[in-house]
Design a protein around this motif. Structure first.
Motif, PDB file in Angstrom:
ATOM      1  N   ALA A  36      -4.291 -12.487  34.702  1.00 16.55           N
ATOM      2  CA  ALA A  36      -4.662 -12.100  36.063  1.00 16.55           C
ATOM      3  C   ALA A  36      -6.141 -12.342  36.310  1.00 16.55           C
ATOM      4  CB  ALA A  36      -4.324 -10.633  36.302  1.00 16.55           C
ATOM      5  N   GLY A  37      -6.455 -12.842  37.526  1.00 14.21           N
ATOM      6  CA  GLY A  37      -7.843 -12.988  37.927  1.00 14.21           C
ATOM      7  C   GLY A  37      -8.469 -11.639  38.226  1.00 14.21           C
ATOM      8  N   LEU A  50     -20.472  -3.038  40.019  1.00 18.01           N
ATOM      9  CA  LEU A  50     -20.295  -1.785  40.738  1.00 18.01           C
ATOM     10  C   LEU A  50     -18.829  -1.395  40.857  1.00 18.01           C
ATOM     11  CD1 LEU A  50     -22.803  -2.610  43.625  1.00 18.01           C
ATOM     12  CD2 LEU A  50     -23.252  -1.242  41.575  1.00 18.01           C
ATOM     13  N   ARG A  51     -17.970  -2.379  40.900  1.00 14.81           N
ATOM     14  CA  ARG A  51     -16.530  -2.122  41.022  1.00 14.81           C
ATOM     15  C   ARG A  51     -15.800  -3.418  40.690  1.00 14.81           C
ATOM     16  NH1 ARG A  51     -15.778   0.870  46.169  1.00 14.81           N
ATOM     17  NH2 ARG A  51     -16.657   2.488  44.844  1.00 14.81           N
ATOM     18  N   TRP A  52     -14.601  -3.310  40.109  1.00 16.82           N
ATOM     19  CA  TRP A  52     -13.808  -4.508  39.885  1.00 16.82           C
ATOM     20  C   TRP A  52     -12.330  -4.151  39.857  1.00 16.82           C
ATOM     21  CZ3 TRP A  52     -10.513  -5.476  35.770  1.00 16.82           C
ATOM     22  CH2 TRP A  52     -10.610  -4.620  34.674  1.00 16.82           C
ATOM     23  N   ILE A  53     -11.515  -5.142  40.193  1.00 12.33           N
ATOM     24  CA  ILE A  53     -10.061  -4.982  40.114  1.00 12.33           C
ATOM     25  C   ILE A  53      -9.456  -6.273  39.582  1.00 12.33           C
ATOM     26  CG2 ILE A  53      -9.920  -3.357  42.058  1.00 12.33           C
ATOM     27  CD1 ILE A  53      -8.822  -5.825  43.712  1.00 12.33           C
ATOM     28  N   GLU A  54      -8.244  -6.190  39.057  1.00 13.59           N
ATOM     29  CA  GLU A  54      -7.439  -7.381  38.833  1.00 13.59           C
ATOM     30  C   GLU A  54      -6.779  -7.764  40.149  1.00 13.59           C
ATOM     31  OE1 GLU A  54      -4.636  -6.588  35.702  1.00 13.59           O
ATOM     32  OE2 GLU A  54      -6.063  -7.276  34.180  1.00 13.59           O
ATOM     33  N   THR A  55      -6.446  -9.030  40.325  1.00  8.43           N
ATOM     34  CA  THR A  55      -5.748  -9.445  41.540  1.00  8.43           C
ATOM     35  C   THR A  55      -4.483  -8.593  41.694  1.00  8.43           C
ATOM     36  OG1 THR A  55      -4.717 -11.218  40.248  1.00  8.43           O
ATOM     37  CG2 THR A  55      -6.627 -11.790  41.590  1.00  8.43           C
ATOM     38  N   GLU A  60      -3.414 -15.815  38.860  1.00 13.74           N
ATOM     39  CA  GLU A  60      -4.713 -16.450  38.684  1.00 13.74           C
ATOM     40  C   GLU A  60      -5.391 -16.612  40.040  1.00 13.74           C
ATOM     41  OE1 GLU A  60      -4.315 -20.453  37.196  1.00 13.74           O
ATOM     42  OE2 GLU A  60      -2.434 -20.735  38.248  1.00 13.74           O
ATOM     43  N   ILE A  61      -6.709 -16.890  40.014  1.00  6.58           N
ATOM     44  CA  ILE A  61      -7.445 -17.014  41.269  1.00  6.58           C
ATOM     45  C   ILE A  61      -8.519 -18.097  41.147  1.00  6.58           C
ATOM     46  CG2 ILE A  61      -9.008 -15.138  40.615  1.00  6.58           C
ATOM     47  CD1 ILE A  61      -9.198 -14.441  43.612  1.00  6.58           C
ATOM     48  N   TYR A  62      -8.573 -18.956  42.164  1.00 13.02           N
ATOM     49  CA  TYR A  62      -9.620 -19.970  42.300  1.00 13.02           C
ATOM     50  C   TYR A  62     -10.331 -19.840  43.651  1.00 13.02           C
ATOM     51  CZ  TYR A  62      -6.924 -22.171  38.546  1.00 13.02           C
ATOM     52  OH  TYR A  62      -6.253 -22.419  37.383  1.00 13.02           O
ATOM     53  N   SER A  63      -9.670 -19.235  44.604  1.00  6.47           N
ATOM     54  CA  SER A  63     -10.139 -19.146  45.979  1.00  6.47           C
ATOM     55  C   SER A  63     -11.410 -18.308  46.090  1.00  6.47           C
ATOM     56  CB  SER A  63      -9.025 -18.524  46.834  1.00  6.47           C
ATOM     57  OG  SER A  63      -9.476 -18.169  48.112  1.00  6.47           O
ATOM     58  N   VAL A  64     -12.417 -18.827  46.810  1.00  6.25           N
ATOM     59  CA  VAL A  64     -13.612 -18.041  47.126  1.00  6.25           C
ATOM     60  C   VAL A  64     -13.263 -17.074  48.250  1.00  6.25           C
ATOM     61  CG1 VAL A  64     -15.987 -18.129  47.968  1.00  6.25           C
ATOM     62  CG2 VAL A  64     -15.138 -19.917  46.429  1.00  6.25           C
ATOM     63  N   PRO A  65     -13.526 -15.775  48.107  1.00  7.37           N
ATOM     64  CA  PRO A  65     -13.150 -14.814  49.142  1.00  7.37           C
ATOM     65  C   PRO A  65     -13.922 -15.025  50.446  1.00  7.37           C
ATOM     66  CG  PRO A  65     -13.646 -13.707  47.063  1.00  7.37           C
ATOM     67  CD  PRO A  65     -14.109 -15.121  46.922  1.00  7.37           C
ATOM     68  N   ALA A  66     -13.342 -14.545  51.532  1.00  8.23           N
ATOM     69  CA  ALA A  66     -14.013 -14.461  52.829  1.00  8.23           C
ATOM     70  C   ALA A  66     -14.228 -12.983  53.137  1.00  8.23           C
ATOM     71  CB  ALA A  66     -13.178 -15.134  53.915  1.00  8.23           C
ATOM     72  N   LEU A  74      -8.632 -13.159  50.301  1.00  7.96           N
ATOM     73  CA  LEU A  74      -8.670 -14.113  49.192  1.00  7.96           C
ATOM     74  C   LEU A  74      -7.266 -14.606  48.880  1.00  7.96           C
ATOM     75  CD1 LEU A  74      -7.608 -12.452  46.431  1.00  7.96           C
ATOM     76  CD2 LEU A  74      -9.859 -11.411  46.679  1.00  7.96           C
ATOM     77  N   GLY A  75      -7.211 -15.797  48.279  1.00 11.17           N
ATOM     78  CA  GLY A  75      -5.933 -16.378  47.885  1.00 11.17           C
ATOM     79  C   GLY A  75      -5.772 -16.382  46.385  1.00 11.17           C
ATOM     80  N   THR A  76      -4.513 -16.300  45.931  1.00 13.72           N
ATOM     81  CA  THR A  76      -4.217 -16.345  44.500  1.00 13.72           C
ATOM     82  C   THR A  76      -3.197 -17.450  44.222  1.00 13.72           C
ATOM     83  OG1 THR A  76      -2.379 -14.751  44.616  1.00 13.72           O
ATOM     84  CG2 THR A  76      -4.601 -13.851  44.316  1.00 13.72           C
ATOM     85  N   GLY A  77      -3.002 -17.734  42.946  1.00 12.30           N
ATOM     86  CA  GLY A  77      -2.073 -18.788  42.542  1.00 12.30           C
ATOM     87  C   GLY A  77      -2.813 -20.076  42.237  1.00 12.30           C
ATOM     88  N   GLY A  78      -2.059 -21.099  41.781  1.00  7.94           N
ATOM     89  CA  GLY A  78      -2.692 -22.337  41.360  1.00  7.94           C
ATOM     90  C   GLY A  78      -1.877 -23.565  41.671  1.00  7.94           C
TER      91      GLY A  78
END
Length: 206
Positions: A36-37, A50-55, A60-66, A74-78
């Motif tokens: 998982a990203g 400061l904070r983090w999560i798994e998708t 998996e994740i490649y997408s740059v968030p907006a 954000l988008g996930t997958g490949g």
């Protein structure tokens, strides 16, 4: 091994007077499963996480968030793994909604756009399996979708006023072929309100 993508500035989470940033880490696979990203909020002054999560969908994740005020998209997958376009609340990073892709993921970064007659932003995104969609940013409901068969895309869409000065339309790039072999690409212009094709132009070798 997983990697980091382009950081995105967000509002000041740790109240130190400077905007902080968000960065995603992903792209890793092991021999048996997807890894998982992760999404991180990081202090711009200290580098402290400061904070983090798994998708939320464990993909998996490649997408740059907006980022927009109190929401992150954000988008996930490949290339071979489906995923979701996901809206997260900021700064909690709790999922608000998600919209699935079908056969492949959301690699291209999403674009936020707001029409003058709508009170909030919509999300425009290209899936890796050849679809371009406009989703309601509040609910995740599909406003329109256009699919180009035999096409894939790593590229984020863009907007412009191609028909009328009061309306944003969409332009996007898609490659012909299946990862990792491509034979040229196309630019496609779509009506921003309906998703109908306005024009198409070939690029490269076909």
């Amino acid at each position: 091994k997983s990697g980091f993508n382009t950081p995105v500035l967000v509002s000041d989470l740790d109240k130190d007077g400077a905007p902080d940033f968000m960065v995603v880490q992903g792209g890793a696979l092991n021999d048996t499963s997807i890894i998982a990203g992760r999404v991180y909020l990081v202090s711009s002054r200290t580098g402290r996480v400061l904070r983090w999560i798994e998708t939320p969908d464990k993909r998996e994740i490649y997408s740059v968030p907006a980022f927009r005020k109190d929401r992150v998209f954000l988008g996930t997958g490949g290339e071979r793994i489906p995923g979701h376009m996901i809206a997260l609340q900021y700064p909690s990073l709790k999922k608000i909604w998600s919209f699935p892709s079908q056969q492949k993921g959301w690699i291209a970064s999403p674009l936020l756009v707001r029409s003058p007659q709508r009170p909030h932003h919509d999300v425009i995104g290209a899936t890796f399996d050849g679809s371009l969609l406009r989703l309601d940013g509040n609910t995740g409901k599909k406003r329109w979708a256009t699919t180009l068969k035999g096409r894939e895309s790593y590229s984020s869409p863009a907007v412009g006023r191609f028909q009328r000065p009061e309306q944003y339309d969409v332009v996007a790039s898609f490659s012909r072929g299946v990862y990792p072999v491509y034979k040229g690409s196309i630019l496609v212009w779509l009506d921003g309100q309906s998703g109908k094709k306005i024009a198409q132009r070939a690029l490269g070798s076909h």
